[in-house]
Scaffold this motif. Sequence first.
Motif, PDB file in Angstrom:
ATOM      1  N   TRP A  77       0.843  -1.210   0.000  1.00 40.15           N
ATOM      2  CA  TRP A  77       0.000   0.000   0.000  1.00 40.15           C
ATOM      3  C   TRP A  77       0.867   1.245   0.000  1.00 40.15           C
ATOM      4  CZ3 TRP A  77      -0.474   4.221   3.215  1.00 40.15           C
ATOM      5  CH2 TRP A  77      -1.599   5.033   3.045  1.00 40.15           C
ATOM      6  N   TYR A  78       1.932   1.232   0.777  1.00 36.24           N
ATOM      7  CA  TYR A  78       2.818   2.387   0.843  1.00 36.24           C
ATOM      8  C   TYR A  78       3.481   2.631  -0.504  1.00 36.24           C
ATOM      9  CZ  TYR A  78       6.511   5.550   2.332  1.00 36.24           C
ATOM     10  OH  TYR A  78       7.349   6.637   2.446  1.00 36.24           O
ATOM     11  N   ASN A  79       3.919   1.564  -1.158  1.00 39.86           N
ATOM     12  CA  ASN A  79       4.553   1.690  -2.468  1.00 39.86           C
ATOM     13  C   ASN A  79       3.636   2.412  -3.459  1.00 39.86           C
ATOM     14  OD1 ASN A  79       5.088  -0.578  -5.211  1.00 39.86           O
ATOM     15  ND2 ASN A  79       6.223   1.291  -4.788  1.00 39.86           N
ATOM     16  N   LYS A  80       2.378   2.016  -3.514  1.00 43.35           N
ATOM     17  CA  LYS A  80       1.438   2.653  -4.442  1.00 43.35           C
ATOM     18  C   LYS A  80       1.113   4.076  -4.003  1.00 43.35           C
ATOM     19  CE  LYS A  80      -0.661  -1.526  -6.268  1.00 43.35           C
ATOM     20  NZ  LYS A  80       0.076  -1.355  -7.530  1.00 43.35           N
ATOM     21  N   MET A  81       1.044   4.299  -2.680  1.00 44.04           N
ATOM     22  CA  MET A  81       0.741   5.618  -2.169  1.00 44.04           C
ATOM     23  C   MET A  81       1.868   6.605  -2.468  1.00 44.04           C
ATOM     24  SD  MET A  81       1.441   7.993   0.435  1.00 44.04           S
ATOM     25  CE  MET A  81       2.365   7.017   1.613  1.00 44.04           C
ATOM     26  N   ILE A  82       3.101   6.272  -2.134  1.00 46.92           N
ATOM     27  CA  ILE A  82       4.214   7.208  -2.341  1.00 46.92           C
ATOM     28  C   ILE A  82       4.571   7.299  -3.816  1.00 46.92           C
ATOM     29  CG2 ILE A  82       6.211   5.682  -2.068  1.00 46.92           C
ATOM     30  CD1 ILE A  82       5.684   9.139  -0.403  1.00 46.92           C
ATOM     31  N   GLY A  83       4.306   6.239  -4.590  1.00 47.05           N
ATOM     32  CA  GLY A  83       4.428   6.316  -6.036  1.00 47.05           C
ATOM     33  C   GLY A  83       5.534   5.480  -6.655  1.00 47.05           C
ATOM     34  N   ALA A  84       6.543   5.086  -5.875  1.00 45.70           N
ATOM     35  CA  ALA A  84       7.658   4.284  -6.398  1.00 45.70           C
ATOM     36  C   ALA A  84       8.558   3.891  -5.233  1.00 45.70           C
ATOM     37  CB  ALA A  84       8.458   5.069  -7.432  1.00 45.70           C
ATOM     38  N   TYR A  85       9.478   2.991  -5.513  1.00 42.87           N
ATOM     39  CA  TYR A  85      10.527   2.648  -4.567  1.00 42.87           C
ATOM     40  C   TYR A  85      11.885   3.051  -5.147  1.00 42.87           C
ATOM     41  CZ  TYR A  85       7.770  -0.263  -1.311  1.00 42.87           C
ATOM     42  OH  TYR A  85       6.897  -0.710  -0.362  1.00 42.87           O
ATOM     43  N   PHE A  86      12.755   3.494  -4.270  1.00 43.93           N
ATOM     44  CA  PHE A  86      14.139   3.809  -4.636  1.00 43.93           C
ATOM     45  C   PHE A  86      14.849   2.573  -5.194  1.00 43.93           C
ATOM     46  CE2 PHE A  86      18.533   3.438  -3.011  1.00 43.93           C
ATOM     47  CZ  PHE A  86      19.141   4.455  -3.740  1.00 43.93           C
ATOM     48  N   LEU A  87      15.625   2.776  -6.247  1.00 42.68           N
ATOM     49  CA  LEU A  87      16.411   1.696  -6.839  1.00 42.68           C
ATOM     50  C   LEU A  87      17.906   1.934  -6.656  1.00 42.68           C
ATOM     51  CD1 LEU A  87      16.752  -0.844  -8.618  1.00 42.68           C
ATOM     52  CD2 LEU A  87      16.609   0.668 -10.620  1.00 42.68           C
ATOM     53  N   ALA A  88      18.375   3.107  -7.068  1.00 45.19           N
ATOM     54  CA  ALA A  88      19.816   3.401  -7.013  1.00 45.19           C
ATOM     55  C   ALA A  88      20.017   4.892  -7.222  1.00 45.19           C
ATOM     56  CB  ALA A  88      20.552   2.609  -8.101  1.00 45.19           C
ATOM     57  N   HIS A  89      21.264   5.327  -7.010  1.00 43.50           N
ATOM     58  CA  HIS A  89      21.631   6.692  -7.376  1.00 43.50           C
ATOM     59  C   HIS A  89      23.113   6.724  -7.723  1.00 43.50           C
ATOM     60  CE1 HIS A  89      23.931   7.644  -3.726  1.00 43.50           C
ATOM     61  NE2 HIS A  89      22.978   7.050  -3.025  1.00 43.50           N
ATOM     62  N   PRO A  90      23.501   7.579  -8.666  1.00 48.98           N
ATOM     63  CA  PRO A  90      24.910   7.765  -8.974  1.00 48.98           C
ATOM     64  C   PRO A  90      25.518   8.776  -8.010  1.00 48.98           C
ATOM     65  CG  PRO A  90      23.605   9.125 -10.422  1.00 48.98           C
ATOM     66  CD  PRO A  90      22.633   8.401  -9.525  1.00 48.98           C
ATOM     67  N   ARG A  91      26.750   9.190  -8.284  1.00 48.45           N
ATOM     68  CA  ARG A  91      27.353  10.270  -7.500  1.00 48.45           C
ATOM     69  C   ARG A  91      26.546  11.553  -7.723  1.00 48.45           C
ATOM     70  NH1 ARG A  91      30.349  13.404 -11.115  1.00 48.45           N
ATOM     71  NH2 ARG A  91      30.665  12.396 -13.137  1.00 48.45           N
ATOM     72  N   GLN A  92      26.647  12.465  -6.799  1.00 48.79           N
ATOM     73  CA  GLN A  92      25.923  13.726  -6.925  1.00 48.79           C
ATOM     74  C   GLN A  92      26.420  14.494  -8.145  1.00 48.79           C
ATOM     75  OE1 GLN A  92      26.072  15.840  -3.170  1.00 48.79           O
ATOM     76  NE2 GLN A  92      25.760  13.942  -2.036  1.00 48.79           N
ATOM     77  N   GLN A  93      25.466  15.004  -8.923  1.00 48.77           N
ATOM     78  CA  GLN A  93      25.793  15.676 -10.175  1.00 48.77           C
ATOM     79  C   GLN A  93      24.817  16.810 -10.448  1.00 48.77           C
ATOM     80  OE1 GLN A  93      26.541  12.820 -13.551  1.00 48.77           O
ATOM     81  NE2 GLN A  93      26.145  11.300 -11.962  1.00 48.77           N
ATOM     82  N   THR A  94      25.198  17.646 -11.411  1.00 45.89           N
ATOM     83  CA  THR A  94      24.307  18.665 -11.945  1.00 45.89           C
ATOM     84  C   THR A  94      23.652  18.111 -13.208  1.00 45.89           C
ATOM     85  OG1 THR A  94      25.687  20.434 -11.088  1.00 45.89           O
ATOM     86  CG2 THR A  94      24.175  21.014 -12.863  1.00 45.89           C
ATOM     87  N   LEU A  95      22.383  18.386 -13.376  1.00 40.71           N
ATOM     88  CA  LEU A  95      21.665  17.892 -14.546  1.00 40.71           C
ATOM     89  C   LEU A  95      20.592  18.887 -14.971  1.00 40.71           C
ATOM     90  CD1 LEU A  95      18.916  15.242 -13.756  1.00 40.71           C
ATOM     91  CD2 LEU A  95      19.754  16.913 -12.085  1.00 40.71           C
ATOM     92  N   ARG A  96      19.993  18.597 -16.093  1.00 38.24           N
ATOM     93  CA  ARG A  96      18.836  19.341 -16.566  1.00 38.24           C
ATOM     94  C   ARG A  96      17.568  18.615 -16.122  1.00 38.24           C
ATOM     95  NH1 ARG A  96      16.326  18.568 -22.449  1.00 38.24           N
ATOM     96  NH2 ARG A  96      14.704  20.175 -22.444  1.00 38.24           N
ATOM     97  N   LEU A  97      16.759  19.303 -15.332  1.00 38.63           N
ATOM     98  CA  LEU A  97      15.436  18.812 -14.990  1.00 38.63           C
ATOM     99  C   LEU A  97      14.435  19.415 -15.962  1.00 38.63           C
ATOM    100  CD1 LEU A  97      15.531  19.129 -11.096  1.00 38.63           C
ATOM    101  CD2 LEU A  97      15.699  17.022 -12.427  1.00 38.63           C
ATOM    102  N   GLN A  98      13.609  18.574 -16.543  1.00 34.30           N
ATOM    103  CA  GLN A  98      12.572  19.023 -17.464  1.00 34.30           C
ATOM    104  C   GLN A  98      11.264  19.158 -16.699  1.00 34.30           C
ATOM    105  OE1 GLN A  98      13.270  15.453 -19.794  1.00 34.30           O
ATOM    106  NE2 GLN A  98      13.753  16.718 -21.577  1.00 34.30           N
ATOM    107  N   VAL A  99      10.769  20.377 -16.595  1.00 34.44           N
ATOM    108  CA  VAL A  99       9.496  20.598 -15.906  1.00 34.44           C
ATOM    109  C   VAL A  99       8.386  20.308 -16.910  1.00 34.44           C
ATOM    110  CG1 VAL A  99       8.089  22.239 -14.619  1.00 34.44           C
ATOM    111  CG2 VAL A  99      10.580  22.280 -14.381  1.00 34.44           C
TER     112      VAL A  99
END
Length: 247
Positions: A125-147
């Motif tokens: 229920w929590y998974n569907k409520m929050i919308g997804a589960y964390f999988l992984a992340h790379p090192r911290q970086q700068t990126l383009r976020l598309q709104v």
Amino acid sequence: MQIKSKLLTLALLIGISFSVFSQGGAQYRVLVFSKTAGFRHQSIPEGVAAVKKLGQEQGFGVYVTEDANQFTDENLAKYDVVVLLSTTGTILNEAQKAAFQKYVQSGKGVVGIHSATDTEYEWPWYNKMIGAYFLAHPRQQTLRLQVKDKSHPSTWHLPDNWLWFDELYEFREINPAIKVLINADETTYEPAKPMGANHPMAWYHEFDGGRVFYTALGHVESAWKNEAFLQHVHGGIWYAAKGKLPK
């Protein structure tokens, strides 16, 4: 000395009265919950302080706890929004989960920030409520976020292309019902486990009677001093509390 003491006492009384008055006149009440049973983010204190400041500036009450015993039917009924601020791991027992589920079903709001998706992996229920589960992340970086959607109060103010530095989450078990607000452009950074062109970083949806907003941003302490990000969080809280979107 007596005069100074009386003046100090009077000042304290005025301050206490103002605090009670301002909370009593709040538009809505927000419970910030930042319990961790896994990794603990260094930015949690900055996040708590920033949400408190937003409450003072924007006229909503903010109450902060890491005590899961606050998750009872009676106590949660006091609040309009629960903010899960970089929570991790299994943070609620079965009775507390039941109370939280009833809270959402009663029409209330939830805001998940950053590692709220790194939480409660054994609760479908929590998974569907929050919308997804964390999988992984790379090192911290700068990126383009598309709104992708600027019709939501969390994105009204943002540019179509938002240059951002953070710890960038990749997800699994994404609820297909979420409405994506911001997408990560993977061509502008080096992902750990690429998701391709559809890589959501912020979303919202109505779920099980309530309203949910989530943003994957907010890992770094500096985010909580960034005005655009703070407006993003405020808009998500406001939506979760009020459910107001342009028609």
